[in-house]
Design an enzyme around this catalytic site. Structure first.
Site, PDB file in Angstrom:
ATOM      1  N   HIS A  40      -2.445  17.293  13.432  1.00 62.90           N
ATOM      2  CA  HIS A  40      -1.997  17.934  12.198  1.00 62.90           C
ATOM      3  C   HIS A  40      -0.579  18.496  12.302  1.00 62.90           C
ATOM      4  CE1 HIS A  40      -1.527  21.236   9.287  1.00 62.90           C
ATOM      5  NE2 HIS A  40      -2.271  20.483   8.496  1.00 62.90           N
ATOM      6  N   GLU A  81      -3.311  11.017   6.071  1.00 60.81           N
ATOM      7  CA  GLU A  81      -2.241  11.826   5.476  1.00 60.81           C
ATOM      8  C   GLU A  81      -1.002  11.762   6.373  1.00 60.81           C
ATOM      9  OE1 GLU A  81      -2.815  16.106   4.830  1.00 60.81           O
ATOM     10  OE2 GLU A  81      -0.645  16.257   4.572  1.00 60.81           O
ATOM     11  N   ASP A  96      -4.637  13.457   9.912  1.00 65.37           N
ATOM     12  CA  ASP A  96      -3.190  13.653   9.756  1.00 65.37           C
ATOM     13  C   ASP A  96      -2.447  12.842  10.809  1.00 65.37           C
ATOM     14  OD1 ASP A  96      -3.412  16.036   7.836  1.00 65.37           O
ATOM     15  OD2 ASP A  96      -4.651  16.642   9.556  1.00 65.37           O
ATOM     16  N   HIS A 147     -12.799  16.867   6.374  1.00 66.87           N
ATOM     17  CA  HIS A 147     -11.399  17.254   6.584  1.00 66.87           C
ATOM     18  C   HIS A 147     -11.089  17.331   8.080  1.00 66.87           C
ATOM     19  CE1 HIS A 147      -8.096  20.465   6.246  1.00 66.87           C
ATOM     20  NE2 HIS A 147      -7.607  19.364   5.705  1.00 66.87           N
ATOM     21  N   GLU A 179     -10.830  12.450   6.589  1.00 62.65           N
ATOM     22  CA  GLU A 179      -9.416  12.730   6.358  1.00 62.65           C
ATOM     23  C   GLU A 179      -8.795  13.036   7.708  1.00 62.65           C
ATOM     24  OE1 GLU A 179      -5.903  15.419   5.545  1.00 62.65           O
ATOM     25  OE2 GLU A 179      -7.664  15.767   6.783  1.00 62.65           O
TER      26      GLU A 179
HETATM   27  O1  G3P Z   1      -6.803  16.933   2.235  1.00 65.28           O
HETATM   28  C1  G3P Z   1      -5.568  17.488   2.090  1.00 65.28           C
HETATM   29  C2  G3P Z   1      -5.268  18.487   3.140  1.00 65.28           C
HETATM   30  O2  G3P Z   1      -5.580  17.939   4.376  1.00 65.28           O
HETATM   31  C3  G3P Z   1      -3.829  18.906   3.101  1.00 65.28           C
HETATM   32  O3  G3P Z   1      -3.537  20.010   3.892  1.00 65.28           O
HETATM   33  O4  G3P Z   1      -2.637  21.156   5.867  1.00 65.28           O
HETATM   34  O5  G3P Z   1      -5.001  20.467   5.839  1.00 65.28           O
HETATM   35  O6  G3P Z   1      -3.223  18.768   6.056  1.00 65.28           O
HETATM   36  P1  G3P Z   1      -3.609  20.082   5.476  1.00 65.28           P
HETATM   37 CA    CA Z   2      -4.443  16.806   6.020  1.00 72.66          CA
END
Ligand code: G3P
Ligand code: CA
Length: 258
Positions: A59, A118, A46, A17, A44
């Site tokens: 993020h 994401e 953002d 993450h 993962e």
């Molecule tokens: O993997 C999903 C997660 O990343 C969503 O929440 O706030 O960590 O981007 P966030």
């Molecule tokens: Ca995320």
């Protein structure tokens, strides 16, 4: 199979993450490199758009939490964002880290590493498919269609990605309380997505079954202790998203899942 031999369970994707955020500043190149060393199957991250329309990896919609900058990401050019220190907030030794462009991250992640991009909802402009189009074009230009999963809490953006770039796999993120009571299969169908992603608090037998019975891949995030990781594995999740991918890797190995 030999009688008594341990049954090989299905392989479960291990997903770092924001890279490896318990060891390095989230969403930076060093964080992704450390995740590769675990190794994870997927990272993962953002994304937002800079003022001059570059896809950048961060993020928050604003700069304060993870950089020494101020204001909205989208009000800064890429050149201005690149001046910022994106690591000292985590530890002084990371003071050289910068906000990466998505293209740089793709360059830094060799095959067969997978990437979950994401699209943050703040980066989406309703009625305009800007970030979706730029992201899809980048993925296609790099021939990464089979290595990237695009997800968002903004299901309109997920739907637009799928109609513009049908070959790119997409996932809907379950938003609480907005999506409460809605079935994963229905949310995914409306957006044309292949994956359903939810937090450990939302994961349940009913949710996982509805998704998998309808051919969806289930990914659960917020799995940062062996207890939580085991809970998601007991439910049959296809992917484990963790801030401690080293811990998650050990749990998966102990269960013969990698
Ligand atoms: O993997 C999903 C997660 O990343 C969503 O929440 O706030 O960590 O981007 P966030
Ligand atoms: Ca995320």
């Amino acid at each position: 199979m030999t009688e008594g031999a341990p049954k090989a369970e299905k392989r479960v994707l291990l997903i770092g993450h924001r890279g490896f955020p318990s060891k390095a500043p989230e969403n930076t190149l060093v964080s992704f490199r450390l995740a590769l060393e675990v190794p994870v199957d997927m990272v993962e991250l953002d994304v937002h758009l800079s003022k001059d329309r570059h896809i950048v990896v961060i993020h928050d919609a604003t700069l304060e939490r993870t950089t020494n900058g101020h204001g909205a990401v989208r009000d800064h050019t890429l050149a201005a964002l690149k001046q910022l220190d994106a690591g000292s907030w985590f530890a002084h030794s990371f003071g050289e880290e910068r906000i990466p462009e998505l293209a740089e991250v793709f360059d830094a992640l060799p095959e067969p590493t997978l990437v979950n991009v994401e699209i943050k909802s703040d980066a989406v402009r309703d009625g305009v498919d800007l970030i979706e189009r730029l992201l899809g074009e980048l993925i296609v230009r790099r021939h990464l269609e089979t290595r990237v999963l695009v997800s968002s809490f903004h299901h309109g953006a997920v739907g637009r990605m799928k109609s513009l770039f049908p070959a790119i796999e997409t996932g809907v993120l379950y938003a609480f309380p907005r999506d409460m009571g809605k079935k994963p299969a229905e949310l995914a169908r409306l957006a044309g997505a292949e994956a359903f992603i939810c937090s450990r608090r939302e994961a349940s037998e009913r949710i996982v079954k509805n998704a998998q019975d309808n051919g969806l891949k289930v990914i659960v995030y917020g799995l940062d202790t062996p207890e939580h990781i085991n809970m998601a594995l007991d439910l049959g999740t296809d992917g484990v998203v963790s801030n401690v991918p080293d811990v998650a890797s050990e749990v998966l190995k102990a269960r013969n899942l990698r």
